[in-house]
Design a protein around this motif. Structure first.
Motif, short mmCIF file in Angstrom:
data_model
loop_
_atom_site.label_atom_id
_atom_site.label_comp_id
_atom_site.label_asym_id
_atom_site.label_seq_id
_atom_site.Cartn_x
_atom_site.Cartn_y
_atom_site.Cartn_z
N GLN A 96 23.23 116.62 26.48
CA GLN A 96 22.62 116.85 25.17
C GLN A 96 22.04 115.58 24.57
O GLN A 96 21.01 115.61 23.91
CB GLN A 96 23.65 117.46 24.21
CG GLN A 96 24.00 118.91 24.53
CD GLN A 96 24.76 119.56 23.40
OE1 GLN A 96 25.10 118.93 22.39
NE2 GLN A 96 25.06 120.83 23.54
N THR A 97 22.74 114.46 24.76
CA THR A 97 22.32 113.22 24.08
C THR A 97 21.36 112.38 24.93
O THR A 97 20.70 111.50 24.38
CB THR A 97 23.56 112.37 23.76
OG1 THR A 97 24.23 112.04 24.97
CG2 THR A 97 24.51 113.12 22.84
N THR A 138 28.12 116.41 26.88
CA THR A 138 27.70 115.39 25.90
C THR A 138 26.48 114.60 26.39
O THR A 138 25.49 114.45 25.68
CB THR A 138 28.87 114.42 25.61
OG1 THR A 138 29.96 115.16 25.08
CG2 THR A 138 28.45 113.35 24.62
N LEU A 182 27.82 108.84 19.10
CA LEU A 182 29.12 109.52 19.03
C LEU A 182 29.38 110.09 17.63
O LEU A 182 30.21 110.98 17.48
CB LEU A 182 30.24 108.54 19.41
CG LEU A 182 30.28 108.10 20.87
CD1 LEU A 182 31.33 107.02 21.09
CD2 LEU A 182 30.56 109.29 21.78
N ALA A 201 27.97 117.42 17.40
CA ALA A 201 27.99 117.87 18.80
C ALA A 201 27.20 119.16 18.98
O ALA A 201 26.34 119.26 19.85
CB ALA A 201 29.43 118.06 19.26
N TYR A 230 30.42 114.06 18.20
CA TYR A 230 30.68 113.99 19.65
C TYR A 230 32.02 113.34 19.97
O TYR A 230 32.69 113.72 20.92
CB TYR A 230 29.56 113.22 20.34
CG TYR A 230 28.29 114.02 20.54
CD1 TYR A 230 28.26 115.08 21.44
CD2 TYR A 230 27.14 113.72 19.84
CE1 TYR A 230 27.11 115.83 21.62
CE2 TYR A 230 25.97 114.45 20.01
CZ TYR A 230 25.97 115.51 20.91
OH TYR A 230 24.83 116.24 21.09
N TRP A 231 32.41 112.33 19.17
CA TRP A 231 33.66 111.64 19.49
C TRP A 231 34.84 112.59 19.38
O TRP A 231 35.80 112.51 20.15
CB TRP A 231 33.86 110.42 18.59
CG TRP A 231 34.12 110.71 17.14
CD1 TRP A 231 33.21 110.71 16.13
CD2 TRP A 231 35.38 111.03 16.53
NE1 TRP A 231 33.80 111.02 14.94
CE2 TRP A 231 35.14 111.21 15.16
CE3 TRP A 231 36.68 111.18 17.01
CZ2 TRP A 231 36.15 111.55 14.26
CZ3 TRP A 231 37.69 111.52 16.12
CH2 TRP A 231 37.42 111.69 14.76
#
Length: 392
Positions: free
Chosen positions: A354-355, A351, A61, A65, A82-83
């Motif tokens: 991507q992660t 998200t 997180l 991003a 990301y968060w």
């Protein structure tokens, strides 16, 4: 010894026949089964993640991003973590939930009360609306509003003006808005506070009038002062900016609501209001005919009968199922993903794509919707307690 043995056997039988023992035992057994299943699933998940060379963690997180988001209540750039992107999605979801609950309450109550109208056209329109909207899937209604209604609005050069106060074109809807974000938040806070204070004053006034038969003037004056103060804050204190059409097309000033947002909000409101209308209708029907007749005997007109006698009693039946509809509306905001509105589920999907962290992202997603629904339940339960009869 035999006597002691017989006594212990007798006590064991008494315990086994005790209903309280089995209630506690059942809860203990249920808790053990849940913990065993949870342990099994978490262990299985951890083993699978370790086989893939990963560990269950939320450290991603904090990573950058790297994707943009079309709409945001807070400042956001693609190089933010990301968060923060998830916070943008949460903010957009909250705008749908807040606007949806407010408008759904108004439209649902109006449609529910209209079903009792003696006017043939109003009654039929109310029943047609409920029957039609309730039986069409929400996803189809989302596409209908997005493509067939808002998608056919004219270009900015030919935009539609509504009394010079609002504009509609294929880029969205432009409405009057506060001069700044801070003023807007103050206005919303003042409105919520005024509504809570007004409900409390009204209940206080009603209680005094019921117990004494007279009085309530002080509370009436307080309500009037509260209303004037709220009106002054909203009309003067928010420094409203009115949208103005630009020659050649486009709009300056005001607040722009994107086409995706207004389509999602409209679909959610119309869909959920149809169910709320039925809840309101059932609540009103739960009030006995004797109450209607007694109110008419006192000389009250139809509006006063509904407002002063029937609707307050119907609230005891209306509020519990309304809680479920508000929670359904909250969860249904995730369908706005289908028309590219960047709400919580949409941002979460990007998200985890991507992660490569679907488990962790879905844990965050489920926790978010769970907390939102619990907060709604908390508020509605509190409201439900205030409308219940207080027995001595």
């Amino acid at each position: 010894m035999a006597h002691d043995s017989g006594g212990k056997s007798f006590e064991l039988k008494a315990v086994l026949r005790d209903e309280r023992f089995w209630k506690i035992a059942f809860q203990v057994i249920t808790l053990i089964v849940v913990l065993v299943l949870l342990s099994f699933f978490l262990g299985n998940l951890n083993r699978n993640l370790l086989q893939q060379g990963r560990a269950f963690s939320f450290s991603f997180l904090r990573n950058q991003a790297g994707f943009s988001i079309g709409e945001s209540l807070i400042r956001y750039r693609p190089n933010d973590p990301y968060w923060r992107a998830l916070m943008v999605g949460l903010g957009n979801t909250l705008t749908l939930v807040a606007g949806g609950i407010a408008l759904t309450t108004v439209l649902g109550v109006v449609a529910g009360v209209a079903s009792f109208s003696k006017n043939w056209l109003v009654h039929k329109l109310s029943r047609l609306y409920v029957g039609l909207v309730r039986n069409i899937p929400l996803l189809l209604q989302l596409f209908f509003w997005y493509f067939a209604i808002y998608g056919t609005l004219p270009r900015p050069a030919d935009q539609i003006s509504v009394l010079g106060l609002a504009f509609l074109n294929n880029r969205g809807v432009y409405i009057p808005w506060a001069g700044s974000a801070v003023l807007a938040m103050l206005g919303i806070g003042a409105t919520v506070g005024a509504v809570i204070a007004a409900l409390w004053l009204w209940q206080w006034r009603t209680k005094i009038r019921i117990e004494t038969g007279v009085g309530g003037q002080a509370q009436t004056i307080a309500l009037a002062v509260l209303g004037l103060a709220w009106l002054a804050i909203v009309t003067v204190g928010m420094n409203w900016t009115i949208p103005e059409g630009i020659e050649g097309g486009g709009v300056a000033g005001g607040l722009r609501l994107s086409r995706e947002y207004v389509a999602a909000l409209t679909a959610l409101v119309f869909y959920t209001s149809a169910f709320v209308a039925e809840i309101v209708r059932a609540g009103i029907q739960s009030v006995s005919k004797g109450q209607w007749e007694a109110a008419r005997t006192l000389g009250l007109n139809a509006g006063m009968v509904m407002r002063l006698v029937v609707f307050p009693q119907a609230m005891r039946v209306i509020i519990p199922p309304m809680n479920s509809e508000y929670m359904n509306l909250t969860k249904n905001t995730s369908l706005a993903f289908a028309i590219a509105f960047p709400e919580m589920y949409s941002v979460a999907t990007t998200t985890y794509n991507q992660t490569g962290r679907p488990v962790e992202v879905f844990v965050v997603l489920m926790a978010t919707y769970l907390i939102l629904c619990l907060l709604i339940t908390l508020v509605m339960n509190q409201l439900n307690r205030t409308v219940q009869f207080k027995e001595r």
